[in-house]
Enzyme design. Structure first.
Site, mmCIF file in Angstrom:
data_model
loop_
_atom_site.group_PDB
_atom_site.id
_atom_site.type_symbol
_atom_site.label_atom_id
_atom_site.label_comp_id
_atom_site.label_asym_id
_atom_site.label_seq_id
_atom_site.Cartn_x
_atom_site.Cartn_y
_atom_site.Cartn_z
ATOM 1 N N CYS A 11 -14.590 34.432 -118.853
ATOM 2 C CA CYS A 11 -13.538 33.423 -118.845
ATOM 3 C C CYS A 11 -14.051 32.163 -118.175
ATOM 4 O O CYS A 11 -14.659 32.208 -117.110
ATOM 5 C CB CYS A 11 -12.307 33.942 -118.108
ATOM 6 S SG CYS A 11 -11.408 35.171 -119.073
ATOM 7 N N ARG A 58 -11.129 35.983 -107.564
ATOM 8 C CA ARG A 58 -12.390 35.387 -108.038
ATOM 9 C C ARG A 58 -13.034 34.477 -106.992
ATOM 10 O O ARG A 58 -13.611 33.438 -107.336
ATOM 11 C CB ARG A 58 -12.173 34.573 -109.319
ATOM 12 C CG ARG A 58 -11.646 35.354 -110.484
ATOM 13 C CD ARG A 58 -12.648 36.326 -111.064
ATOM 14 N NE ARG A 58 -12.208 36.821 -112.355
ATOM 15 C CZ ARG A 58 -11.346 37.828 -112.518
ATOM 16 N NH1 ARG A 58 -10.859 38.465 -111.469
ATOM 17 N NH2 ARG A 58 -11.003 38.194 -113.737
#
Ligand code: FAD
Ligand code: EPU
Length: 265
Positions: free
Chosen positions: A196, A149
């Protein structure tokens, strides 16, 4: 090029965010003009928490030539990833299946190195064109510091287009992989969210940790920890950025988690 005053809540999947000047650019010349003053680059707004006060900088959004694609050539950074995933499958091209269900634009997916345990954006890239300091530069993925990420794009860099690394495969095989990814996402909420909120700590799922702490359903105003998946914060209707920040703070008082979202400003 279009310049307008907007509320960023209309441009984020969480449905939160105050005023800004939105510059929708359609050509390279537009991009040169739009970047003459301080700016931020907006993708599909699916990993953003934008404050209720909005942002003072210009917010640039890619459209026009940046929203066109050729799967075997250049793909504009303003193209929606879900469209590419489906189109690649239709053409019998494999490499994007792991990205199924991620509501990003290509540029935002590169910046965040969006992914699932079935694959990440970086693995699907052959080359990335980035605009910075007034010029267009081409990078190889290994030059962009991709990790879980994260990426290390040049300061102020705007991804403008990419070349994808795709492989011809039998349709059934591609469809089977997509079904597997789809099944893994079944526990995620359909309500307004930004995916998320936190990164997974090595070897753990932040969602499970939040769940095990009994924090599902914790609510501040209209911001709530999803009952379906602990790492999703959902906007039940009129949540403000302030509500969401307070909720994040309460979670982080219980668990040492690192935010995945970008917060503006
Ligand atoms: P934005 O949210 O608009 O922006 C995010 C960052 O990227 C900002 O810093 C922005 O400035 C920058 N950026 C955007 N465009 C460009 C560009 N052209 N050039 C340079 N920088 C740019 N993420 C995952 O990794 N895996 C998942 O499985 C996943 N599932 C999700 C499910 C849902 C329902 C939602 C709402 C989100 C999910 N996400 C997931 C989070 C999100 O989709 C990703 O982080 C995605 O990469 C964000 O892309 P975006 O285009 O929306 O970027
Ligand atoms: N779990 C719980 N309770 C919860 C949530 C999860 O017990 O509330 C358990 C699940 O049952 C499972 C495990 O935790 O056994 C892992 O859950 P899941 O498969 O949902 O994966 P995750 O680690 O929570 C990651 C990514 C998602 C991605 C999925 C699918 C991160 C932070 N999250 O979630 O990405 O969609 O895997 O691969 O890496 C995002 O980054 O925005 C995102 C949504």
């Amino acid at each position: 090029m279009r310049v307008e005053r907007v509320l960023l809540k209309d441009y984020t999947t969480l449905g939160i965010g105050g005023p800004a000047e939105l510059w929708t650019v359609e050509t390279r010349e537009d991009l040169l003009r739009a970047t003459e003053a301080p700016y931020r680059i907006l993708g599909n707004g699916s990993n953003l928490l934008v404050m209720d006060e909005g942002v003072p900088e210009r917010v640039i959004r890619l459209d026009g030539e940046f929203a066109t694609y050729d799967l075997k050539g250049w793909v504009g950074a303003g193209v929606l990833l879900p469209l590419l995933v489906q189109e690649a499958a239709r053409q019998g091209l494999s490499g994007l299946e792991g990205l199924l269900g991620i509501p990003a634009q290509v540029g935002g997916a590169v910046k965040m190195n969006a992914g699932t345990r079935f694959g990440e954006m970086a693995e699907a890239l052959e080359a990335v064109e980035i605009f910075h300091e007034g010029r267009f530069h081409i990078y190889l993925p290994e030059e962009l510091g991709f990790g879980y990420r994260q990426s290390r794009l040049p300061q102020g860099g705007i991804v403008t287009r990419v070349r994808l690394r795709l492989q011809e495969r039998p349709l059934e095989e591609i469809r089977r992989r997509m079904a597997e990814v789809d099944a893994a996402r079944k526990g995620q909420p359909k309500r307004k969210s930004a995916g998320c909120a936190f990164k997974n700590p090595p070897g753990h799922s932040a969602g499970r940790l939040i769940d095990e702490r009994g924090l599902k359903g914790l609510r501040v105003g209209d911001a709530m920890v999803s009952l379906e998946h602990g790492n999703f914060i959902v906007n039940l209707g009129q949540a403000s950025a302030k509500d969401v920040l307070e909720l994040l703070k309460r979670i982080q008082e219980e668990l040492p988690l690192e935010l995945e979202w970008e917060v503006w400003p």
